[in-house]
Design a protein around this motif. Structure first.
Motif, PDB file in Angstrom:
ATOM      1  N   GLY A  32     -39.764  22.718 -53.651  1.00  0.00           N
ATOM      2  CA  GLY A  32     -39.742  24.206 -54.122  1.00  0.00           C
ATOM      3  C   GLY A  32     -40.082  24.387 -55.485  1.00  0.00           C
ATOM      4  O   GLY A  32     -40.628  25.212 -55.821  1.00  0.00           O
ATOM      5  N   LEU A  33     -39.946  23.194 -56.321  1.00  0.00           N
ATOM      6  CA  LEU A  33     -39.945  23.380 -57.899  1.00  0.00           C
ATOM      7  C   LEU A  33     -41.492  23.088 -58.019  1.00  0.00           C
ATOM      8  O   LEU A  33     -42.127  23.877 -58.899  1.00  0.00           O
ATOM      9  CB  LEU A  33     -39.063  22.003 -58.576  1.00  0.00           C
ATOM     10  N   VAL A  34     -42.124  22.267 -57.313  1.00  0.00           N
ATOM     11  CA  VAL A  34     -43.460  22.159 -57.303  1.00  0.00           C
ATOM     12  C   VAL A  34     -44.138  23.469 -57.208  1.00  0.00           C
ATOM     13  O   VAL A  34     -45.201  23.869 -57.730  1.00  0.00           O
ATOM     14  CB  VAL A  34     -44.237  20.947 -56.336  1.00  0.00           C
ATOM     15  N   LEU A  63     -39.393  33.633 -51.399  1.00  0.00           N
ATOM     16  CA  LEU A  63     -38.491  33.155 -50.583  1.00  0.00           C
ATOM     17  C   LEU A  63     -38.717  32.707 -49.144  1.00  0.00           C
ATOM     18  O   LEU A  63     -38.221  32.146 -48.475  1.00  0.00           O
ATOM     19  CB  LEU A  63     -37.238  33.938 -50.517  1.00  0.00           C
ATOM     20  N   ALA A  64     -39.886  33.351 -48.470  1.00  0.00           N
ATOM     21  CA  ALA A  64     -40.235  33.347 -47.268  1.00  0.00           C
ATOM     22  C   ALA A  64     -41.859  33.159 -47.323  1.00  0.00           C
ATOM     23  O   ALA A  64     -42.371  33.699 -46.531  1.00  0.00           O
ATOM     24  CB  ALA A  64     -39.965  34.518 -46.548  1.00  0.00           C
ATOM     25  N   PHE A  82     -38.505  27.865 -55.445  1.00  0.00           N
ATOM     26  CA  PHE A  82     -37.788  26.691 -55.889  1.00  0.00           C
ATOM     27  C   PHE A  82     -36.349  27.206 -55.391  1.00  0.00           C
ATOM     28  O   PHE A  82     -35.207  26.526 -55.211  1.00  0.00           O
ATOM     29  CB  PHE A  82     -37.770  26.897 -57.522  1.00  0.00           C
ATOM     30  N   ALA A  83     -35.974  28.662 -55.509  1.00  0.00           N
ATOM     31  CA  ALA A  83     -34.722  29.261 -54.942  1.00  0.00           C
ATOM     32  C   ALA A  83     -34.496  28.887 -53.555  1.00  0.00           C
ATOM     33  O   ALA A  83     -33.251  28.512 -53.154  1.00  0.00           O
ATOM     34  CB  ALA A  83     -34.602  30.749 -55.309  1.00  0.00           C
ATOM     35  N   ALA A  84     -35.288  29.090 -52.801  1.00  0.00           N
ATOM     36  CA  ALA A  84     -35.390  28.619 -51.365  1.00  0.00           C
ATOM     37  C   ALA A  84     -35.026  27.120 -51.205  1.00  0.00           C
ATOM     38  O   ALA A  84     -34.097  26.840 -50.386  1.00  0.00           O
ATOM     39  CB  ALA A  84     -36.805  28.973 -50.551  1.00  0.00           C
ATOM     40  N   MET A 116     -33.414  25.241 -47.590  1.00  0.00           N
ATOM     41  CA  MET A 116     -33.986  25.670 -46.361  1.00  0.00           C
ATOM     42  C   MET A 116     -33.213  26.217 -45.266  1.00  0.00           C
ATOM     43  O   MET A 116     -33.723  25.897 -44.034  1.00  0.00           O
ATOM     44  CB  MET A 116     -35.163  24.700 -45.948  1.00  0.00           C
ATOM     45  N   SER A 117     -32.235  26.867 -45.449  1.00  0.00           N
ATOM     46  CA  SER A 117     -31.329  27.498 -44.667  1.00  0.00           C
ATOM     47  C   SER A 117     -31.750  28.818 -44.259  1.00  0.00           C
ATOM     48  O   SER A 117     -32.883  29.361 -44.562  1.00  0.00           O
ATOM     49  CB  SER A 117     -29.720  27.489 -45.167  1.00  0.00           C
ATOM     50  N   ALA A 118     -30.972  29.436 -43.652  1.00  0.00           N
ATOM     51  CA  ALA A 118     -31.341  30.953 -43.102  1.00  0.00           C
ATOM     52  C   ALA A 118     -31.300  31.777 -44.292  1.00  0.00           C
ATOM     53  O   ALA A 118     -31.866  33.076 -44.296  1.00  0.00           O
ATOM     54  CB  ALA A 118     -30.353  31.646 -42.171  1.00  0.00           C
ATOM     55  N   ALA A 119     -30.350  31.470 -45.448  1.00  0.00           N
ATOM     56  CA  ALA A 119     -30.012  32.600 -46.405  1.00  0.00           C
ATOM     57  C   ALA A 119     -31.595  32.935 -47.283  1.00  0.00           C
ATOM     58  O   ALA A 119     -31.389  34.073 -47.206  1.00  0.00           O
ATOM     59  CB  ALA A 119     -29.479  31.763 -47.548  1.00  0.00           C
ATOM     60  N   PRO A 120     -32.307  31.968 -47.366  1.00  0.00           N
ATOM     61  CA  PRO A 120     -33.541  32.719 -48.388  1.00  0.00           C
ATOM     62  C   PRO A 120     -34.277  33.726 -47.548  1.00  0.00           C
ATOM     63  O   PRO A 120     -34.666  34.889 -48.030  1.00  0.00           O
ATOM     64  CB  PRO A 120     -34.495  31.462 -48.394  1.00  0.00           C
ATOM     65  N   PHE A 121     -34.390  33.683 -46.256  1.00  0.00           N
ATOM     66  CA  PHE A 121     -35.011  34.780 -45.419  1.00  0.00           C
ATOM     67  C   PHE A 121     -34.414  36.183 -45.267  1.00  0.00           C
ATOM     68  O   PHE A 121     -34.706  37.009 -45.389  1.00  0.00           O
ATOM     69  CB  PHE A 121     -35.337  34.287 -43.655  1.00  0.00           C
TER      70      PHE A 121
END
Length: 405
Positions: free
Chosen positions: A43-45, A232-233, A358-360, A365-370
């Motif tokens: 995510g950072l990259v 995020l997605a 990065f936030a995701a 990589m859970s359901a939260a980002p989506f």
């Protein structure tokens, strides 16, 4: 619809470029994971890559009209060659990150670099207001279909290479070599552009906003929120999610994203007739909301088939706003503001997108980002409608007002 020779070339360069971005969309996260990077590091990259792309593109966009659009486009192709070549030939994580930041790599499969802003400004010079949304609809279709074909090719190329006894890393490197080569192909195509793509005599040769400054900066702020949700997605993370959740292999992922991008591309052709009937702002907002609701539902689907169905449904409607949004931005600004408006809007979107991966990654990589992505994007839709429903482009005004505008 009649296109000038320059516009046809820009359609072809769009096709080559988005094909290249599609190649990476399926394999990039898997490549970095194979290199031993954690979710947060991937995510950072991605975030650093997009931030670097945004800053470079903004800097290049500022000088594009001054130094020549053709010259800047050709020079930008070298960044594609640089990034793809370094990724294909080095194993050092630090060097990879630096190359991603200063080169041109698309973690999302979507447009990065200065190409889009310059092409949009050039195309807007050569089409009428009546044809503008339709032309951008086909421009979007060209990108979506090529991106879809790139995703399909990247996934299956990697699978074919591994089926012949090579490692996954070798397979991913083969894809990256093709990506770098396509940068050279674009440069050759840009050489064929005529002087007509350059700013006209009455257009200022520096990035400048005057009458439309408030509208453009407000739209840019809204686009940043929407694009953070998109970040995020991004397509690469969607592919990574399906791989981790359902063990979908890279060939299947390529096929899935081929289908989603084909659907998105053809749906963009509906943007012009819908906009003609209901207006550009209504088209931007009300075709976007259903897709965001499906994005929220996506991570809760219990099977691969249902997850893919949610994705297909989302892409069926989620891209209809793109031609309308581009046309709207080009319509509400003056001629000498178009390059500036396009650059600022596109880089605002890229900055927003850059923060998402990065936030995701931090969310595991859970359901939260989506879910968060869908909520933010719906909030963007509602805010856009509230602020701009009465700001109508000239072609939507009554004839008496149009003459005064």
């Amino acid at each position: 619809m009649t296109l000038t020779s320059d516009t046809r070339i820009l359609f072809v360069t769009r096709a080559v470029r988005t094909f290249a971005y599609g190649l990476l969309a399926v394999i990039l996260a898997l490549f970095l994971a194979a290199r031993g990077l954690s979710n947060a590091e991937i995510g950072l990259v991605f975030t650093l890559t997009l931030v670097g792309d945004a800053l470079l593109s903004l800097g290049i966009g500022v000088v594009a009209d001054r130094f020549g659009r053709r010259r800047v486009l050709i020079g930008s192709c070298l960044l594609v060659v640089l990034a793809g070549g370094v990724f294909a030939t080095t194993e050092n994580a630090i060097v990879l990150t630096v190359a991603a930041v200063i080169g041109t790599i698309s973690p999302s499969g979507a447009e990065v670099g200065p190409f889009l802003s310059i092409e949009q400004a050039a195309i807007s010079q050569e089409v009428s207001a009546a044809e503008r949304t339709r032309v951008f609809g086909f421009y979007q279709l060209t990108g979506s279909l090529s991106n879809a074909l790139g995703a399909l090719t990247g996934g299956w190329l990697a699978r074919i290479v591994t089926s012949h006894g090579h490692s996954q890393l070798d397979a991913f490197r083969a894809v990256l070599v093709v990506y770098a080569a396509l940068g050279g192909v674009m440069a050759v195509l840009f050489f064929g552009l005529s002087a007509k793509v350059e700013p006209q005599d009455h257009v200022r040769t520096r990035v400048s906003l005057h009458r439309s400054r408030r509208a453009v900066t407000t739209l840019a702020a809204l686009f940043t929120v929407d694009s953070f949700g998109s970040g995020l997605a991004v397509q690469t993370l969607l592919a990574y999610w399906l791989h981790r959740r359902f063990e979908a292999d890279v060939g299947l992922l390529g096929s899935i994203f081929f289908a989603t991008n084909v659907i998105a591309g053809f749906s963009s052709l509906l943007s012009a007739p819908i906009a003609k009937r209901f207006g550009l702002v209504n088209t931007m907002v009300w075709t976007h909301v259903p897709g965001n609701m499906l994005l929220i539902a996506f991570p809760f689907m219990p099977t691969l088939d249902l997850s893919v169905a949610a994705l297909l449904g989302r892409f069926l409607v989620a891209q209809m706003d793109v031609p309308a949004r581009t046309s709207y931005m080009m319509a509400i600004v003056d001629d000498d503001e178009r390059s500036a408006a396009s650059t600022i809007a596109n880089q605002a979107k890229l900055v927003g997108t850059s923060l998402g991966p990065f936030a995701a990654g931090l969310m595991g990589m859970s359901a939260a980002p989506f879910v968060i992505a869908g909520v933010l994007k719906i909030a963007y839709d509602l805010a856009l409608y509230r602020l701009f429903r009465r700001v109508r482009p000239p072609e939507e005004l009554p004839v008496s007002e149009r003459r005064r505008a």
